[in-house]
Design an enzyme around this catalytic site. Structure first.
Site, PDB file in Angstrom:
ATOM      1  N   ARG A   1     -49.675   1.629 -87.912  1.00 33.85           N
ATOM      2  CA  ARG A   1     -50.512   1.184 -86.721  1.00 33.85           C
ATOM      3  C   ARG A   1     -51.921   1.564 -86.982  1.00 33.85           C
ATOM      4  NH1 ARG A   1     -50.394   3.690 -81.352  1.00 33.85           N
ATOM      5  NH2 ARG A   1     -50.085   2.064 -79.854  1.00 33.85           N
ATOM      6  N   ALA A   2     -52.177   2.255 -88.111  1.00 36.64           N
ATOM      7  CA  ALA A   2     -53.479   2.704 -87.979  1.00 36.64           C
ATOM      8  C   ALA A   2     -54.650   1.589 -88.166  1.00 36.64           C
ATOM      9  CB  ALA A   2     -53.663   3.400 -89.572  1.00 36.64           C
TER      10      ALA A   2
ATOM     11  N   CYS B   1     -83.013  23.601 -69.177  1.00 38.01           N
ATOM     12  CA  CYS B   1     -81.585  23.952 -69.732  1.00 38.01           C
ATOM     13  C   CYS B   1     -81.175  25.406 -69.139  1.00 38.01           C
ATOM     14  CB  CYS B   1     -81.530  24.163 -71.048  1.00 38.01           C
ATOM     15  SG  CYS B   1     -80.224  24.969 -71.928  1.00 38.01           S
TER      16      CYS B   1
ATOM     17  N   CYS C   1     -81.039  28.322 -72.074  1.00 39.28           N
ATOM     18  CA  CYS C   1     -82.458  28.460 -72.926  1.00 39.28           C
ATOM     19  C   CYS C   1     -82.729  30.099 -72.763  1.00 39.28           C
ATOM     20  CB  CYS C   1     -83.223  27.519 -73.049  1.00 39.28           C
ATOM     21  SG  CYS C   1     -83.060  26.155 -74.043  1.00 39.28           S
TER      22      CYS C   1
ATOM     23  N   ASP D   1     -71.104  32.302 -64.246  1.00 43.68           N
ATOM     24  CA  ASP D   1     -71.510  32.246 -62.965  1.00 43.68           C
ATOM     25  C   ASP D   1     -70.399  31.610 -62.076  1.00 43.68           C
ATOM     26  OD1 ASP D   1     -73.878  33.438 -63.495  1.00 43.68           O
ATOM     27  OD2 ASP D   1     -74.693  31.702 -64.193  1.00 43.68           O
TER      28      ASP D   1
ATOM     29  N   HIS E   1     -82.115  25.540 -78.844  1.00 48.09           N
ATOM     30  CA  HIS E   1     -81.503  24.617 -78.164  1.00 48.09           C
ATOM     31  C   HIS E   1     -80.995  23.662 -78.803  1.00 48.09           C
ATOM     32  CE1 HIS E   1     -80.630  22.224 -74.258  1.00 48.09           C
ATOM     33  NE2 HIS E   1     -81.079  21.278 -74.607  1.00 48.09           N
TER      34      HIS E   1
ATOM     35  N   ASN F   1     -66.000  24.151 -76.348  1.00 53.47           N
ATOM     36  CA  ASN F   1     -66.154  22.600 -76.055  1.00 53.47           C
ATOM     37  C   ASN F   1     -67.477  22.000 -76.539  1.00 53.47           C
ATOM     38  OD1 ASN F   1     -63.664  22.483 -74.696  1.00 53.47           O
ATOM     39  ND2 ASN F   1     -64.432  23.177 -72.852  1.00 53.47           N
TER      40      ASN F   1
ATOM     41  N   CYS G   1     -68.055  19.162 -72.266  1.00 49.33           N
ATOM     42  CA  CYS G   1     -69.277  20.173 -72.377  1.00 49.33           C
ATOM     43  C   CYS G   1     -70.222  19.728 -71.455  1.00 49.33           C
ATOM     44  CB  CYS G   1     -69.505  20.216 -73.818  1.00 49.33           C
ATOM     45  SG  CYS G   1     -70.916  21.328 -74.019  1.00 49.33           S
ATOM     46  N   SER G   2     -70.695  20.570 -70.732  1.00 49.40           N
ATOM     47  CA  SER G   2     -71.707  20.377 -69.726  1.00 49.40           C
ATOM     48  C   SER G   2     -73.201  20.331 -69.996  1.00 49.40           C
ATOM     49  CB  SER G   2     -71.750  21.173 -68.361  1.00 49.40           C
ATOM     50  OG  SER G   2     -71.755  22.596 -68.670  1.00 49.40           O
TER      51      SER G   2
ATOM     52  N   HIS H   1     -76.761  22.609 -75.316  1.00 51.90           N
ATOM     53  CA  HIS H   1     -77.161  23.966 -75.715  1.00 51.90           C
ATOM     54  C   HIS H   1     -76.012  24.673 -76.623  1.00 51.90           C
ATOM     55  CE1 HIS H   1     -80.163  27.559 -75.993  1.00 51.90           C
ATOM     56  NE2 HIS H   1     -78.992  28.096 -76.340  1.00 51.90           N
TER      57      HIS H   1
ATOM     58  N   HIS I   1     -73.064  26.468 -77.397  1.00 53.91           N
ATOM     59  CA  HIS I   1     -72.482  27.761 -76.461  1.00 53.91           C
ATOM     60  C   HIS I   1     -70.985  27.456 -76.680  1.00 53.91           C
ATOM     61  CE1 HIS I   1     -72.298  24.584 -73.750  1.00 53.91           C
ATOM     62  NE2 HIS I   1     -71.343  25.331 -72.967  1.00 53.91           N
TER      63      HIS I   1
ATOM     64  N   GLN J   1     -67.207  29.762 -74.743  1.00 51.73           N
ATOM     65  CA  GLN J   1     -66.708  30.383 -73.593  1.00 51.73           C
ATOM     66  C   GLN J   1     -65.668  31.385 -74.127  1.00 51.73           C
ATOM     67  OE1 GLN J   1     -65.739  28.451 -70.049  1.00 51.73           O
ATOM     68  NE2 GLN J   1     -66.712  26.488 -70.697  1.00 51.73           N
TER      69      GLN J   1
ATOM     70  N   HIS K   1     -56.790  31.480 -82.180  1.00 49.77           N
ATOM     71  CA  HIS K   1     -55.609  31.997 -81.800  1.00 49.77           C
ATOM     72  C   HIS K   1     -55.329  33.238 -82.376  1.00 49.77           C
ATOM     73  CE1 HIS K   1     -53.417  28.596 -79.610  1.00 49.77           C
ATOM     74  NE2 HIS K   1     -54.397  29.178 -78.835  1.00 49.77           N
TER      75      HIS K   1
ATOM     76  N   HIS L   1     -55.893  32.336 -86.766  1.00 50.96           N
ATOM     77  CA  HIS L   1     -56.202  30.988 -87.055  1.00 50.96           C
ATOM     78  C   HIS L   1     -57.217  30.433 -85.848  1.00 50.96           C
ATOM     79  CE1 HIS L   1     -52.392  30.716 -84.688  1.00 50.96           C
ATOM     80  NE2 HIS L   1     -52.817  29.754 -84.314  1.00 50.96           N
TER      81      HIS L   1
ATOM     82  N   TYR M   1     -47.347   7.119 -73.612  1.00 46.41           N
ATOM     83  CA  TYR M   1     -46.344   7.895 -74.348  1.00 46.41           C
ATOM     84  C   TYR M   1     -46.688   9.166 -74.601  1.00 46.41           C
ATOM     85  CZ  TYR M   1     -42.733   8.835 -77.924  1.00 46.41           C
ATOM     86  OH  TYR M   1     -41.763   9.309 -78.758  1.00 46.41           O
TER      87      TYR M   1
HETATM   88  P1  H2U Z   1     -69.211  23.962 -70.690  1.00 43.09           P
HETATM   89  O1  H2U Z   1     -70.440  23.261 -71.146  1.00 43.09           O
HETATM   90  O2  H2U Z   1     -68.097  24.231 -72.080  1.00 43.09           O
HETATM   91  O3  H2U Z   1     -68.429  23.667 -69.490  1.00 43.09           O
HETATM   92  O4  H2U Z   1     -69.762  25.571 -70.437  1.00 43.09           O
HETATM   93  C1  H2U Z   1     -70.776  26.069 -70.110  1.00 43.09           C
HETATM   94  C2  H2U Z   1     -70.378  27.126 -68.706  1.00 43.09           C
HETATM   95  O5  H2U Z   1     -71.487  27.605 -68.531  1.00 43.09           O
HETATM   96  C3  H2U Z   1     -69.474  26.702 -67.871  1.00 43.09           C
HETATM   97  O6  H2U Z   1     -68.240  27.258 -67.610  1.00 43.09           O
HETATM   98  C4  H2U Z   1     -71.327  28.129 -67.132  1.00 43.09           C
HETATM   99  C5  H2U Z   1     -70.338  26.993 -66.544  1.00 43.09           C
HETATM  100  O7  H2U Z   1     -69.817  27.482 -65.536  1.00 43.09           O
HETATM  101  N1  H2U Z   1     -72.558  28.353 -66.500  1.00 43.09           N
HETATM  102  C6  H2U Z   1     -72.978  29.332 -65.842  1.00 43.09           C
HETATM  103  O8  H2U Z   1     -72.418  30.285 -65.800  1.00 43.09           O
HETATM  104  N2  H2U Z   1     -74.313  29.328 -65.313  1.00 43.09           N
HETATM  105  C7  H2U Z   1     -75.269  28.306 -65.421  1.00 43.09           C
HETATM  106  O9  H2U Z   1     -76.086  28.468 -64.951  1.00 43.09           O
HETATM  107  C8  H2U Z   1     -74.683  27.002 -65.894  1.00 43.09           C
HETATM  108  C9  H2U Z   1     -73.393  26.946 -66.431  1.00 43.09           C
END
Ligand code: H2U
Length: 374
Positions: A40-41, A64, A67, A90, A128, A168, A175-176, A179, A181, A183, A296, A311, A331
């Site tokens: 199916r590729a 940011c 930063c 936070d 950044h 992430n 990922c928000s 920069h 980073h 977790q 892990h 790993h 599926y």
């Molecule tokens: P993600 O981009 O993987 O979501 O990680 C960013 C994390 O940074 C996210 O868990 C935290 C968010 O809660 N964060 C803070 O703790 N303080 C901030 O001012 C912005 C983001």
């Protein structure tokens, strides 16, 4: 007779070939199966394409939250840090105070248990504009040192039994912030996936007095089919049971149960393989390659864990280009995981890619177009 039934009878005559015929592969870490459909590729794709934004980022972005010197959402100001920097999330998913739920504990069908934990954010660099593949090896080593310190410090908290370190990367993975980073989520319970992995590792260790991944890696070295890159102390493979198209695992050559056991040489080797693998990922589609990745390792529950073997999993969502993502739907949600391109084909593609980042001038590397030929 329907068209489908006719095709089924035709297929019955063929001799099995794992690059042509659908089959299932077993994942011994999670005790589950994945359906592989190599035939199916090459299916055409007219579905969603992800936006590819490759704008050059500044080294410092005034807007940011991560930063150096900038103000975070909650009003705290980041120090003028250099290198890696860790702070308490936070917006934590877990809280350190335990508030016990009342009245549910005894009902089998409505089980609930309290959970305590600590969430931290680790900035990999003050710069950044960077991501792990573009960072200097010494700076990646500093990130590893911080991961070690965090695993040790959080693991030493009396109620913390597991420390999950992960990253992430890319908006497609939720990922928000670009920069660089990751977790760290430390908690009182051993989370479900880790508990399942632990059970399977333990069963194997009790039977063989060797870790499952020690034996797995030895066989991968013999077979040389899914190896992507190796160095003195680590190897990166596309697991035999990989689900995501370009999923990989970095496995330590020595049976190390956690990141604290790295020797200085292993720390350097780990930095080198992290950089090499993530460069290959970026080179695959000449984009900042998104993924969720995480380690892990042994829980921090005060027990001995000889079954654990360090790993790191990489789960990248991209399928055939920078803009086509694999969806785990239908599926996969209802039955089991499924992939098209075989793990061996993915490994060959990743193996042939240059370990020099595509942004580095003058590099001639394996063309991403090859990914479409296989
Ligand atoms: P993600 O981009 O993987 O979501 O990680 C960013 C994390 O940074 C996210 O868990 C935290 C968010 O809660 N964060 C803070 O703790 N303080 C901030 O001012 C912005 C983001």
């Amino acid at each position: 007779m329907s068209e489908g039934t006719h095709q089924y009878k035709e297929n019955q005559k063929a001799t099995f070939n794992r690059t042509e015929h659908p089959h299932r592969r077993y994942n011994p870490l999670l005790d589950e199966w994945v359906l592989v459909s190599p035939q199916r590729a090459k299916r055409p794709w007219q579905g969603q394409q992800e936006k590819v934004t490759e704008e050059k980022r500044p080294s410092h972005d005034a807007s940011c939250y991560l930063c150096p010197g900038n103000t975070r959402v909650n009003g705290d100001v980041n120090p003028e840090y250099r290198g890696a920097f860790v702070f308490k999330n936070d917006f934590p998913a877990l809280l350190s105070e335990e508030v016990a739920p009342e009245g549910h504990a005894q009902d089998d069908l409505f089980r609930i248990q309290p959970e305590r934990g600590i969430n931290r954010v680790i900035c990999f660099s003050d710069d950044h504009s960077l991501t792990l593949p573009e960072m200097e090896l010494e700076d990646i080593e500093k990130v590893i040192s911080v991961w070690q310190e965090e695993y040790k410090a959080l693991g030493a908290v009396d109620y913390i039994n597991h420390v999950q370190i992960f990253e992430n990367k890319g908006s497609v993975m939720g990922c928000s912030n670009p920069h660089p980073h990751g977790q760290i989520w430390a908690q009182s319970s051993i989370p479900s996936q880790v508990a399942r992995t632990q059970q399977n590792l333990k069963t194997y260790f009790d039977q063989h007095q060797r870790t499952l991944l020690e034996d797995y890696l030895e066989k991968e070295f013999e077979k040389q089919e899914r190896m992507v890159v190796e160095n003195e102390s680590f190897a990166a493979v596309v697991p035999f049971w990989a689900v995501w198209p370009y999923e990989t695992m970095i496995i330590s050559k020595r049976s190390i149960s956690n990141i604290m056991e790295f020797s200085e040489a292993e720390k350097k080797s780990f930095a080198a393989i992290l950089k090499d693998l993530t460069i290959r990922y970026d080179n695959l589609f000449e984009t900042s390659f998104p993924y969720s990745a995480g380690m892990h390792q042994a829980p921090t529950d005060g027990e001995q864990h000889p079954e654990w073997h360090f790993h790191m999993h990489f789960y990248p969502p991209l399928l055939r280009s920078a803009s086509v993502k694999k969806f785990m739907v239908g599926y996969e949600m209802l039955a089991e995981a499924q992939r098209d391109i075989t793990p061996e084909q993915s490994a060959e593609i990743l193996r042939k890619l240059s370990p020099v980042h595509y942004k580095a001038k003058g590099d001639r590397h394996f063309s991403p177009a090859l990914a479409e030929d296989l």
